[in-house]
Design a protein around this motif. Structure first.
Motif, PDB file in Angstrom:
ATOM      1  N   SER A   6       9.261 -18.557 -49.413  1.00 37.89           N
ATOM      2  CA  SER A   6       8.999 -19.731 -48.575  1.00 37.89           C
ATOM      3  C   SER A   6       9.839 -19.680 -47.304  1.00 37.89           C
ATOM      4  O   SER A   6      10.911 -19.071 -47.275  1.00 37.89           O
ATOM      5  CB  SER A   6       9.292 -21.013 -49.349  1.00 37.89           C
ATOM      6  OG  SER A   6      10.651 -21.064 -49.742  1.00 37.89           O
ATOM      7  N   PRO A   7       9.375 -20.328 -46.219  1.00 35.31           N
ATOM      8  CA  PRO A   7      10.097 -20.285 -44.944  1.00 35.31           C
ATOM      9  C   PRO A   7      11.532 -20.784 -45.030  1.00 35.31           C
ATOM     10  O   PRO A   7      12.393 -20.326 -44.276  1.00 35.31           O
ATOM     11  CB  PRO A   7       9.249 -21.189 -44.035  1.00 35.31           C
ATOM     12  CG  PRO A   7       7.879 -21.131 -44.623  1.00 35.31           C
ATOM     13  CD  PRO A   7       8.082 -21.020 -46.103  1.00 35.31           C
ATOM     14  N   PHE A  12       1.945 -18.807 -45.834  1.00 36.38           N
ATOM     15  CA  PHE A  12       2.527 -20.099 -45.506  1.00 36.38           C
ATOM     16  C   PHE A  12       2.030 -20.561 -44.145  1.00 36.38           C
ATOM     17  O   PHE A  12       1.940 -19.765 -43.207  1.00 36.38           O
ATOM     18  CB  PHE A  12       4.054 -20.030 -45.503  1.00 36.38           C
ATOM     19  CG  PHE A  12       4.654 -19.927 -46.874  1.00 36.38           C
ATOM     20  CD1 PHE A  12       4.621 -21.014 -47.732  1.00 36.38           C
ATOM     21  CD2 PHE A  12       5.231 -18.751 -47.305  1.00 36.38           C
ATOM     22  CE1 PHE A  12       5.155 -20.932 -49.003  1.00 36.38           C
ATOM     23  CE2 PHE A  12       5.770 -18.654 -48.572  1.00 36.38           C
ATOM     24  CZ  PHE A  12       5.733 -19.748 -49.422  1.00 36.38           C
ATOM     25  N   SER A  55       6.221 -24.343 -41.150  1.00 45.37           N
ATOM     26  CA  SER A  55       7.427 -24.599 -41.950  1.00 45.37           C
ATOM     27  C   SER A  55       7.405 -25.991 -42.563  1.00 45.37           C
ATOM     28  O   SER A  55       8.440 -26.590 -42.827  1.00 45.37           O
ATOM     29  CB  SER A  55       8.664 -24.453 -41.055  1.00 45.37           C
ATOM     30  OG  SER A  55       8.578 -25.343 -39.944  1.00 45.37           O
ATOM     31  N   GLY A 104       6.072 -26.954 -45.505  1.00 41.85           N
ATOM     32  CA  GLY A 104       5.864 -27.013 -46.945  1.00 41.85           C
ATOM     33  C   GLY A 104       4.427 -26.861 -47.371  1.00 41.85           C
ATOM     34  O   GLY A 104       4.031 -27.357 -48.423  1.00 41.85           O
ATOM     35  N   LEU A 138       1.113 -24.292 -48.190  1.00 41.56           N
ATOM     36  CA  LEU A 138       0.780 -22.960 -48.667  1.00 41.56           C
ATOM     37  C   LEU A 138      -0.733 -22.793 -48.684  1.00 41.56           C
ATOM     38  O   LEU A 138      -1.462 -23.713 -49.050  1.00 41.56           O
ATOM     39  CB  LEU A 138       1.341 -22.759 -50.080  1.00 41.56           C
ATOM     40  CG  LEU A 138       0.956 -21.468 -50.814  1.00 41.56           C
ATOM     41  CD1 LEU A 138       1.707 -20.285 -50.213  1.00 41.56           C
ATOM     42  CD2 LEU A 138       1.256 -21.596 -52.314  1.00 41.56           C
ATOM     43  N   GLU A 162       0.456 -28.387 -51.029  1.00 44.43           N
ATOM     44  CA  GLU A 162       1.839 -28.792 -50.820  1.00 44.43           C
ATOM     45  C   GLU A 162       2.605 -28.148 -51.971  1.00 44.43           C
ATOM     46  O   GLU A 162       2.596 -28.658 -53.101  1.00 44.43           O
ATOM     47  CB  GLU A 162       1.963 -30.312 -50.851  1.00 44.43           C
ATOM     48  CG  GLU A 162       3.310 -30.824 -50.401  1.00 44.43           C
ATOM     49  CD  GLU A 162       3.320 -32.341 -50.311  1.00 44.43           C
ATOM     50  OE1 GLU A 162       3.453 -32.867 -49.199  1.00 44.43           O
ATOM     51  OE2 GLU A 162       3.173 -32.984 -51.376  1.00 44.43           O
ATOM     52  N   TYR A 163       3.233 -27.009 -51.704  1.00 49.36           N
ATOM     53  CA  TYR A 163       3.674 -26.150 -52.799  1.00 49.36           C
ATOM     54  C   TYR A 163       4.877 -26.696 -53.558  1.00 49.36           C
ATOM     55  O   TYR A 163       5.073 -26.369 -54.725  1.00 49.36           O
ATOM     56  CB  TYR A 163       3.940 -24.723 -52.314  1.00 49.36           C
ATOM     57  CG  TYR A 163       5.003 -24.585 -51.254  1.00 49.36           C
ATOM     58  CD1 TYR A 163       6.349 -24.477 -51.577  1.00 49.36           C
ATOM     59  CD2 TYR A 163       4.657 -24.527 -49.911  1.00 49.36           C
ATOM     60  CE1 TYR A 163       7.315 -24.323 -50.609  1.00 49.36           C
ATOM     61  CE2 TYR A 163       5.608 -24.365 -48.923  1.00 49.36           C
ATOM     62  CZ  TYR A 163       6.940 -24.266 -49.273  1.00 49.36           C
ATOM     63  OH  TYR A 163       7.898 -24.120 -48.304  1.00 49.36           O
TER      64      TYR A 163
END
Length: 433
Positions: free
Chosen positions: A164-165, A211, A214, A216, A218, A231-232
């Motif tokens: 994730s970012p 992604f 940034s 949130g 996916l 919304e991961y």
């Protein structure tokens, strides 16, 4: 002890170092985070173009074993662009210095490798094998590179893997329709034991992840022909785009799996390629509305892209093509046979043709307008791309991928027959004294 089976004519099987079967690997493309290099992986070979020098780059590999001996299945740059990793069917993991293009280390695993990614701080890189295990390694050249298990997907092929970012999670997808969000540990060598959530909603194998910015969010695509927005952190499904609807659907050819996704690092653009589809879909990801909207369908007449990647300026790079690879048995393969197979794999890759195209502002650039011009195209395409050869190879790779990831469906009778034929169910007759 396992016994060799004879065919229906009573002929014993060939020595395992002989050819068992053939496979086809799609061409992959990626651009370095700073935009200095564009890399095409075709078969066991890397084709690299340096924008700074406007010339091709030759890799140097003095590790053992040197170079790849079978198809490269996944590639990745580190977030800082200083490192590059390649993994594939030869069970080799190679870490490269992306400045000098020398191989820093080679790690040999026991299973074929399906995915690779880096941690956000570039201190670690993770590889997933076809048994569903993710291993973690240090990027330090001086580290001891024994495989350390980070997490596992219970015997299911892992199809994609990204961090994730914000660096908090590692997200993995698999053949069994799952997307797993796992907390990325402070001490990776101790393992990742916290499963944060699952993103469940696909009803066929999941092929790809990306992604969106940034915030949130996916994106995922799969064999169910759906592109899903999540919304991961909560595992909430926000939006779904059905690629079978409208003029994208084609009942004569059947539904098209989503093969690959890419998100622009500079804007809210997302791109997707589908199997047997001569084009690329460009979306906008509306962060405020948490929705996915189709912006344009960009056609690539005569070619179905097999890989895609955005550069730092928002250009979308596409590649079409594939290379055949020879799969050999694992047992009793001599060093001479391994060396011969590697030479054969490299020769096939060098002869393979690909086709590279660039999309800018939702429009396909002509060859003269492609960054790097003729020098780049000669480097990445290998030779003048033949439409028929490239398209045929790409379709063969798509079919091979779908055959690998689609779970077999058996009738009750077929299941019972398979049970009876299992080697571990053989009954030994015992005669009473």
């Amino acid at each position: 002890m396992a016994m060799a089976m004879e065919d229906h004519h009573g002929t014993p099987p060939q020595h395992p170092q002989h050819v068992k079967s053939k496979s086809v690997a799609p061409a992959l493309i990626t651009v370095s985070p700073g935009g200095a290099y564009v890399v095409v992986a075709i078969g066991a070979h890397l084709r690299i173009f340096d924008f700074t020098k406007q010339s091709a780059v030759e890799v140097e590999d003095s590790t053992t074993p040197a170079l790849h001996g079978d198809a490269i299945r996944s590639v990745a740059f580190s977030v800082d662009g200083l490192l590059f990793a390649t993994v594939g069917d030869d069970k080799r993991v190679k870490l490269w210095d992306a400045k000098t293009w020398t191989c820093i280390k080679t790690i040999c695993l026991t299973k074929k490798v399906s995915a690779v990614t880096f941690s956000n701080d570039s201190a670690w890189f993770m590889v997933a094998d076809k048994f569903g295990i993710v291993y973690v390694f240090s990027t330090s050249a001086d580290s001891v590179d024994e495989p350390v298990q980070l997490l596992a997907h219970c015997c299911s092929i892992i199809t994609d893997m990204i961090c994730s970012p914000d660096g908090k999670y590692i997200v993995t997808s698999d053949r069994d329709f799952k997307i797993r969000v796992t907390g990325f540990p402070e001490r990776p060598l101790a393992g990742a034991h916290e499963i944060h959530t699952y993103c469940l909603g696909h009803n066929n194998f999941v092929t790809c992840l990306a992604f969106a910015g940034s915030e949130g969010l996916l994106l995922s695509g799969g064999g169910d022909c759906m592109i899903r927005l999540w919304e991961y952190e909560s595992g909430t499904l926000l939006d779904t785009f059905d690629t079978t609807q409208g003029d994208l659907g084609n009942s004569k050819e059947g539904n098209r799996a989503v093969l690959a996704l890419a998100a622009s690092p500079t804007e809210s653009s997302v791109a997707a390629i589908l199997e047997r589809f001569e084009g690329v879909l460009i979306f906008t990801c509306d962060v405020a509305e948490k929705s996915l909207k189709l912006l344009k369908k960009v056609e690539t007449p005569g070619y179905s892209p097999s890989g895609l990647s955005f550069d730092c300026e928002g250009n979308l790079w596409l590649v079409a093509g594939a290379a055949e690879t020879v799969v050999k048995g694992d047992e009793f393969v001599t060093p001479e046979a391994v060396a011969a197979a590697q030479m054969q794999a490299q020769a096939i890759a060098l002869a393979a043709v690909t086709h590279v195209q660039v999309v800018r502002d939702c429009s396909l650039l002509d060859g003269a307008s492609v960054p790097g011009g003729d020098a780049l195209l000669r480097t990445l395409q290998g030779s003048e791309a033949d439409v028929t050869k490239v398209q045929t190879a790409t379709e063969a790779a798509e079919l091979a991928m779908k055959d690998l990831l689609t779970k077999r469906q058996y009738s009750t009778e077929q299941r019972e027959n398979r049970k009876r034929m299992r080697n571990d169910k053989k009954v030994t007759s015992i005669t009473s004294a």
